[in-house]
Structures are given as structure tokens and as C-alpha cells.
Design an enzyme around this catalytic site. Structure first.
Site, PDB file in Angstrom:
ATOM      1  N   SER A  39       0.845  -1.193   0.000  1.00  0.00           N
ATOM      2  CA  SER A  39       0.000   0.000   0.000  1.00  0.00           C
ATOM      3  C   SER A  39       0.879   1.241   0.000  1.00  0.00           C
ATOM      4  CB  SER A  39      -0.904   0.008   1.241  1.00  0.00           C
ATOM      5  OG  SER A  39      -1.507   1.269   1.428  1.00  0.00           O
ATOM      6  N   LYS A  80      -0.399  -3.522   5.143  1.00  0.00           N
ATOM      7  CA  LYS A  80      -1.339  -4.172   4.239  1.00  0.00           C
ATOM      8  C   LYS A  80      -0.637  -5.063   3.205  1.00  0.00           C
ATOM      9  CE  LYS A  80      -5.111  -2.572   2.782  1.00  0.00           C
ATOM     10  NZ  LYS A  80      -6.081  -1.842   1.940  1.00  0.00           N
ATOM     11  N   ASN A  86      -2.280  -6.304  -0.091  1.00  0.00           N
ATOM     12  CA  ASN A  86      -3.480  -6.285  -0.917  1.00  0.00           C
ATOM     13  C   ASN A  86      -3.476  -7.402  -1.969  1.00  0.00           C
ATOM     14  OD1 ASN A  86      -4.469  -3.867   0.296  1.00  0.00           O
ATOM     15  ND2 ASN A  86      -3.002  -2.693  -0.915  1.00  0.00           N
ATOM     16  N   ARG A 118     -21.103  -4.377 -46.850  1.00  0.00           N
ATOM     17  CA  ARG A 118     -19.945  -3.837 -46.127  1.00  0.00           C
ATOM     18  C   ARG A 118     -20.438  -3.000 -44.957  1.00  0.00           C
ATOM     19  NH1 ARG A 118     -14.785  -2.919 -48.079  1.00  0.00           N
ATOM     20  NH2 ARG A 118     -15.353  -4.621 -49.477  1.00  0.00           N
TER      21      ARG A 118
END
Length: 447
Positions: free
Chosen positions: A275, A281, A283, A314
Site C-alpha cells: 500500500s 497491508k 493487498n 460492407r
């Protein structure tokens, strides 16, 4: 747009280097040279003409900036490409280059050539996922965990059967991708080879188409598919299904990595999951990358689906809208599967946390089998009530569920203690979990 920071990190980096502008130019040239060879072999141009074109154009340095500028005036890259290529040829060869073809023939065929190695790379990554998943699910065939419905604890399952479902989803997607055909495109201006009128080779357009497909290693369509976009629909939806299967894996893993759950962790690595402001943290970044890329694939698929019905002979904007979503979806999916393979190969499983979470409700997830045990003795309504009351007691007092049941005033002495223990043991209430793992492994290993 700052693609290198916002788009490209979600894509496969090796795929990006192999699917760039020079690669598309090379693919367009491959189509044109295959067309020339096929026409020469059938007497539509002088002997040696195709080889002379090859010698002149394979060493030619195409002006990529001029090609890009030419798209704005012509509507596609093939028009300025053909102009540059003709200008690089001797005068006696100019009239034979791009003979009987139209810009859509060049672009569609080049895109198929560009994507062919990408599909091979996707298959290899999905095989990596399959191998890793089989190892993981067999290792945890008997690892008991909570099964959750509507985000709440429900009943016990094994981690092995959870992995089996991830693996089956990814393998179903792999087999679907493997069945795809990437067809060559060659029909001329309105799809009926009307530019190929000439003595001795009138009406050979379909023969040319088949020969080009063989030379390029592409599938042979029944007819030119200028406004039959089902090949693109099939490819786009198969890519999307694969993204969805990988996203399911990532979503489950991300939920199981939550601090309060902690049943699995993503593979580690230098700086992975850090983080910018909270050092503690870790993550689930790989899951975030997978889900972020998959959501983009889903969006691109919507564009492809909305371009299926194209007017007359087309497309007017629908065809043009396909190019970037088709290529970007493939590059994003390759990035997704690189992350998914790494995730499955290095996933850290925490059986202790799974056991802890099984007891989080005081054993309440076993209220159903307990109720079934009590019902014949105490009646259905009383059994349901008592199973809930004892679970709450176990949770509040921190005692085993079986002990709380045995101490309940309406149960004590009426049900054997061993029967209560077995009814409250999650490992004895796994249904077909283990059999499912074995059945899934057998199916996954069957080509």
C-alpha cells in the site's frame, strides 16, 4: 491517453510486443503475398511475379506514421498500406498487387493472423492453470472449510471442491477457445470476386480463397464473410467467457484473503500487494488486476455483440468498431491468464484459518444435521429451535457445539453423546465433496 500507465499494465507484456503496428503491417503483407502466390499458381499473373513482389516488399520499410495518417482519409489501414506497397514495386508488377482484393480482405485476414499466436498463448496459459489447479485440489481434497451462500456461512465443503469448480470453469473456456476457427477473408469489393474477371481464370475466386487460407494456415470459410460477423461473435464471446471464468477465481480468492477470513493468500513477491500509505497491508493485487482486465473484456464484448448485424455488403462503422476491441480483449485476457496461472501455482492455503472459521458460529453451521438428528426424538419444531439455541450457547460460552447440545435441558440423556459429536463434526458432513474432486480431476485430464 497514457496507455503505458493505464492500459498496458493489465495486458500481457510479451503479447504487446508481438501484436504491435509492425506486426499488423507484416500480417497485411503476408495476406497480399499469399494472394499473389495463389493467383500466379493458377495463371492469373506472370510466372515469378509473386516472388519478385516478395523480394521487393519484405525488405521495404513502410512509413508507419503515413499509414496512420492515411486511416483518417481512407477509413482503414489497408488503403494506405496498398498505396505504399504498390509504390515500392517495379512498374511491371504494380497492376498485379492486391488484384481482386478489397481492404476488408486485407484487414480481416491480417487480424486473424495477428490473433492466431495469441490463441496458442492463451491455450498454453490455460493448461498451466489446469495443471496447477489439479495439484491444488488434490492436495486439499479433504481440507474442510465453510461453504458460503449470499456471503454468509452456510455448510461445510472442502477447499478441494472449490478449486475444482475454478478449474472446470477455466477448462471449459479453454476447450471452447480451442474449437474456434480463424477464417481467411477474400471476396473482393462486394464479396463475389468480381475483380477477378480475366481470360482463363474467370470465376476462380473461391479457389483463390481456399489456396490463401492454406498458405496462411487459416480456416477456409464457406463463403467470404464481409458482413457475416459470426466468426467475430464466436471469438469475442469465447474470450469473454474465459475472462469470466478467471474473474470468478479472482473474486473468490480476494474474498478469502480478507483479514477477518484469512483462508488463503496470494503468492508473494517483491512489492506485491503493498500500500502507498499503510505498510501493514498486503493487498490482493493479482486478483485486482484480473478483475480490472476482465471488466474491460466484458465491455469490449458488448461492442463486438452490437456490431454483429452489418448492412448489405460492407459494414458502415460496425466493422471498423471491431478492430480495437478484438485485439485489446485478447491482450487483456492474456494478461489475465498470466496472473491467474501465477495465482494458482503459488496460492498459499491456510487450513488452520479454515478450521477457525468453521467454529465462528459456535458450530451453528451444523444446525441442519443436528436438527435432523433431534427431530425423530423431539419433533421437527423443537429440534430446529434447540439446534439454534445450543449453537448460540456454544458461541457465547466458547464451548463445543456438541457439549452445548448435551447440556441443553431438553436434550440431555435423550441423544447419545457420540451421535451428537458426529452430527456437529463438519468433516463428517461434506456430501459429495471428495467424490466431486476426483470426478473433476478425471474430466480435467481427459483431452
Amino acid at each position: 491517453m497514457p496507455d503505458t500507465l493505464l492500459r498496458h499494465p493489465f495486458m500481457s507484456q510479451s503479447a504487446l510486443t508481438q501484436s504491435n503496428t509492425p506486426a499488423l503491417v507484416e500480417a497485411m503483407l503476408a495476406f497480399e503475398l499469399a494472394l499473389a502466390e495463389a493467383q500466379e499458381e493458377r495463371g492469373a499473373m506472370p510466372e515469378g511475379a509473386s516472388e519478385a513482389m516478395r523480394r521487393a516488399l519484405e525488405v521495404h520499410a513502410f512509413d508507419l506514421e503515413a499509414l496512420a495518417a492515411g486511416v483518417a482519409s481512407g477509413g482503414n489501414a489497408a488503403i494506405p498500406f496498398v498505396k505504399q506497397a504498390r509504390a515500392a514495386l517495379p512498374n511491371e508488377l504494380k497492376r498485379y498487387f492486391h488484384m481482386g482484393a478489397t481492404s476488408q480482405d486485407v484487414i480481416d485476414s491480417a487480424l486473424m493472423l495477428l490473433l492466431k499466436p495469441r490463441l496458442a498463448a492463451l491455450d498454453a496459459l490455460l493448461l498451466r492453470c489446469r495443471t496447477a489447479a489439479i495439484t491444488l485440489m488434490q492436495a486439499h481434497e479433504q481440507t474442510v472449510m465453510v461453504g458460503r451462500t449470499l456471503m454468509q456461512q452456510a455448510l461445510p465443503i472442502t477447499f478441494g471442491v472449490k478449486v475444482a469448480h475454478w478449474a472446470i470453469g477455466l477448462e471449459q473456456a479453454r476447450r471452447r477457445l480451442a474449437q474456434l476457427e480463424l477464417p481467411v477473408q477474400f471476396g473482393g469489393a462486394v464479396g463475389v470476386h468480381s475483380g477477378l474477371d480475366g481470360p482463363g481464370w474467370d470465376g476462380q475466386g473461391l479457389d483463390f480463397m481456399d489456396a490463401i487460407a492454406q498458405k496462411l494456415g487459416l480456416a477456409t470459410p464457406v463463403l467470404p464473410w464481409h458482413t457475416d460477423r459470426l466468426p467475430i461473435h464466436a471469438l469475442g464471446t469465447a474470450l469473454d467467457a474465459t475472462a469470466g471464468a478467471a474473474e470468478k477465481l479472482a473474486l473468490d480468492v480476494a474474498l478469502l484473503t480478507q483479514t477477518e477470513v484469512g483462508e488463503v493468500n496470494e503468492p508473494g513477491g517483491e512489492g506485491m500487494g503493498e500500500s502507498s500509505s499503510m505498510p501493514h497491508k498486503r493487498n490482493p493485487v493479482r486478483c485486482a488486476m484480473i478483475r480490472g482486465a476482465a471488466r474491460q473484456v466484458h465491455g469490449y464484448t458488448t461492442v463486438l455483440l452490437n456490431a454483429v448485424a452489418q448492412p448489405l455488403e460492407r459494414g458502415l462503422g460496425e466493422w471498423h468498431a471491431e478492430w480495437s476491441p478484438l485485439v485489446d480483449s485478447t491482450l487483456l485476457l492474456e494478461g489475465v491468464l498470466e496472473q491467474a496461472a501465477t495465482l494458482l501455482e503459488g496460492l498459499q492455503v491456510n487450513p488452520e484459518a479454515m478450521r477457525r472459521n468453521l467454529a465462528a458460529t459456535g458450530g451453528g453451521i451444523m444446525a441442519e444435521p443436528v436438527s435432523r438428528l433431534l427431530a425423530p426424538v423431539l419433533g421437527q419444531d423443537a429440534a430446529k429451535r434447540i439446534s439454534v439455541e445450543a449453537a448460540e450457547t456454544a458461541r457465547l460460552q466458547g464451548i463445543p457445539y456438541a457439549e452445548a447440545l448435551e447440556a441443553h435441558a431438553e436434550v440431555g440423556g435423550r441423544i447419545e453423546a457420540e451421535a451428537l459429536r458426529q452430527a456437529t463434526d463438519p468433516a463428517l458432513y461434506l456430501g459429495s465433496s471428495q467424490v466431486q474432486v476426483r470426478r473433476a480431476a478425471a474430466w480435467l485430464q481427459r483431452e
